[in-house]
Design an enzyme around this catalytic site. Structure first.
Site, PDB file in Angstrom:
ATOM      1  N   LYS A 266       0.837  -1.071   0.070  1.00 14.95           N
ATOM      2  CA  LYS A 266       0.055   0.123   0.228  1.00 14.95           C
ATOM      3  C   LYS A 266       0.708   1.250  -0.070  1.00 14.95           C
ATOM      4  CE  LYS A 266      -0.346   0.525   4.974  1.00 14.95           C
ATOM      5  NZ  LYS A 266      -1.096  -0.218   6.339  1.00 14.95           N
TER       6      LYS A 266
ATOM      7  N   ARG B 121     -10.690   1.390  14.570  1.00 15.46           N
ATOM      8  CA  ARG B 121     -10.562   2.093  13.489  1.00 15.46           C
ATOM      9  C   ARG B 121     -11.363   1.427  12.450  1.00 15.46           C
ATOM     10  NH1 ARG B 121      -4.347   2.073  10.927  1.00 15.46           N
ATOM     11  NH2 ARG B 121      -5.058  -0.039  10.296  1.00 15.46           N
TER      12      ARG B 121
ATOM     13  N   TYR C 127      18.282  30.286   5.066  1.00 13.51           N
ATOM     14  CA  TYR C 127      17.183  31.101   5.626  1.00 13.51           C
ATOM     15  C   TYR C 127      17.336  31.514   7.114  1.00 13.51           C
ATOM     16  CZ  TYR C 127      14.446  30.662   1.102  1.00 13.51           C
ATOM     17  OH  TYR C 127      13.875  31.025  -0.032  1.00 13.51           O
TER      18      TYR C 127
ATOM     19  N   MET D 296      13.112  24.580  -0.022  1.00 16.21           N
ATOM     20  CA  MET D 296      12.001  23.724  -0.800  1.00 16.21           C
ATOM     21  C   MET D 296      12.699  22.749  -1.513  1.00 16.21           C
ATOM     22  SD  MET D 296       9.172  25.008  -3.202  1.00 16.21           S
ATOM     23  CE  MET D 296       8.302  25.868  -1.843  1.00 16.21           C
TER      24      MET D 296
HETATM   25  C1  PLP Z   1      -0.388  -1.310   6.984  1.00 19.53           C
HETATM   26  C2  PLP Z   1      -0.886  -2.608   7.397  1.00 19.53           C
HETATM   27  C3  PLP Z   1      -0.094  -3.480   7.813  1.00 19.53           C
HETATM   28  C4  PLP Z   1       1.394  -3.719   7.528  1.00 19.53           C
HETATM   29  O1  PLP Z   1       1.898  -3.065   8.775  1.00 19.53           O
HETATM   30  P1  PLP Z   1       3.847  -2.974   9.029  1.00 19.53           P
HETATM   31  O2  PLP Z   1       3.790  -2.468  10.485  1.00 19.53           O
HETATM   32  O3  PLP Z   1       4.071  -2.091   8.052  1.00 19.53           O
HETATM   33  O4  PLP Z   1       4.040  -4.405   8.899  1.00 19.53           O
HETATM   34  C5  PLP Z   1      -0.747  -4.711   8.061  1.00 19.53           C
HETATM   35  N1  PLP Z   1      -2.150  -4.954   8.260  1.00 19.53           N
HETATM   36  C6  PLP Z   1      -2.970  -3.792   7.809  1.00 19.53           C
HETATM   37  C7  PLP Z   1      -4.273  -3.857   7.996  1.00 19.53           C
HETATM   38  C8  PLP Z   1      -2.178  -2.295   7.494  1.00 19.53           C
HETATM   39  O5  PLP Z   1      -3.187  -1.239   7.541  1.00 19.53           O
END
Ligand code: PLP
Length: 389
Positions: free
Chosen positions: A36, A135, A278, A326
């Protein structure tokens, strides 16, 4: 075309090394490789192709759009079999794409079921249970009503059930055991209604590296399913930091996959008392040699590293001098012999015997390595490299 030399090298061999290591750790469970958020800034297309071609069964993406990209990339790599989980739910209008591209959404809201049912064709879903993260996920007390709704929609097939632990790196606290026991109850409720999920998954990198992942395998087995753990960060070479017990072994065998690099763009010598950047926050205490780097906070170099962080040049550490701009950053190379225009500079990674891990920057700015890696901006080219270990 871009010639501004700011790039992130993504090591194929290190990614595969970590993946193999995690696969060996997960003796009784399958892995869902979390790709992701553009594979934590590593480039989800190339990383997904590599993982899928190396036998990954599941890939976890943020949303349908990312899933569609990953599906096309995997097809190109000849890895059509890989399953893709869209971990962020099912948004209105996405069910059609989920079916067309074979992407399994995570569901927990009734609107997700309505969207999925709306296309009128069979569709696999994974159900998330909220066991304490508060969540995503169906709350335990709402599970029976949710299952009623799910079972009223026969074209939906419950392919998997999942939950997420909030403190898996705390080895001496009761939180994970409490969440796990609620997950066990949820699975009994689900399977007691005749539903037969094939996959039961929970946990992240920490779950995999900590002791106790066997319980998940037992739970899956009890219901005739396969257990799965979802590592992200560890795939990219960083172990979570555990508290309340010894750091589990194997963590040190992980190899950071990403190296963020640039080159010296300009050099100057300033006299004692002159300032740099800066607001003149850097004042030379001696005759000082400054190297200018064509990288700044717009590339994701956190501005809080101003006067605090360091980079690697000529095999030495060079402190960041003054405010990060930047698009530009100055570093103090007074103590680095022979720095020349165009020299390679490492922002995150190794050079000679020195290293700047993502953890170093994270600690300096008060965040976690996840954020440091994800924040490397899209304008920084990702380059796949094949260097050895
Ligand atoms: C991001 C995520 C993971 C992976 O977590 P890590 O700490 O990067 O291993 C696993 N399960 C869910 C639901 C996540 O959102």
């Amino acid at each position: 075309m871009t010639c501004r030399p700011v790039w992130a090298e993504i090591s194929r061999s290190k990614l595969l090394h970590n993946f193999d290591l995690l696969r060996r750790l997960a003796t009784a469970a399958e892995l869902l490789a979390v790709v992701k958020a553009d594979a934590y800034g590593h480039g989800t297309v190339a990383c997904s192709q590599l993982l899928a071609a190396s036998g990954a069964k599941w890939l976890g993406v943020t949303d349908m759009a990312e899933g569609v990209r990953v599906r096309a990339a995997c097809a190109e790599a000849g890895a059509d079999e890989v399953a893709i989980l869209a971990m962020g739910g099912l948004w209105p209008g996405e069910a059609e794409a989920a079916l067309t591209h074979g992407i399994t959404p995570v569901v927990w809201e009734k609107v997700h079921l309505e969207e999925a049912a709306g296309v009128g064709r069979p569709m696999a879903v994974h159900l998330e249970i909220d066991t304490g993260m508060s969540r995503q996920g169906v709350r335990m007390e709402e599970l029976p009503a949710f299952l009623d709704k799910l079972q009223e929609t026969p074209q939906l097939r419950l392919d998997g059930v999942m939950t997420h632990f909030h403190s898996p790196e705390t080895l001496d606290g009761p939180a994970t055991a409490g969440q796990f026991s609620r997950f066990v109850t949820a699975m009994d409720t689900i399977c007691g209604r005749g539903l037969k999920p094939r996959w039961v998954h929970a946990g992240n990198s920490a779950t995999l590296l900590a002791p106790g992942a066997e319980a998940l395998a037992k739970l899956a087995e009890k219901h005739g399913a396969t257990a799965m753990i979802r590592p992200g960060l560890a795939l990219y070479g960083y172990a979570p930091r555990f508290t309340g017990g010894a750091q589990p072994k194997f963590g040190e065998d992980l190899k950071p996959v990403l190296a963020w690099k640039t080159r010296v763009a300009s050099l100057r010598t300033i006299a004692k008392g002159e300032t740099a950047g800066y607001c003149a926050t850097f004042r030379a205490e001696r005759t000082t040699r400054l190297a200018l780097l064509p990288v700044g906070y717009a590339d994701g170099l956190n501005r809080l590293l101003s006067n605090r962080g360091a980079v690697l040049v000529g095999g030495h550490r060079a402190p960041i001098a003054g405010r990060i701009s930047m698009d530009l950053t100055s570093v103090d190379v007074t103590d680095v012999p022979g720095v020349a225009m165009g020299d390679e500079v490492v922002l995150i990674g190794e050079q000679g015997s020195e290293a700047v891990p993502a953890y170093e920057q994270a600690d300096l700015v008060g965040t976690i390595p996840y954020e440091i890696l994800c924040n490397i901006n899209a304008r920084v080219a990702r380059v796949m490299v094949d260097q050895g270990l």
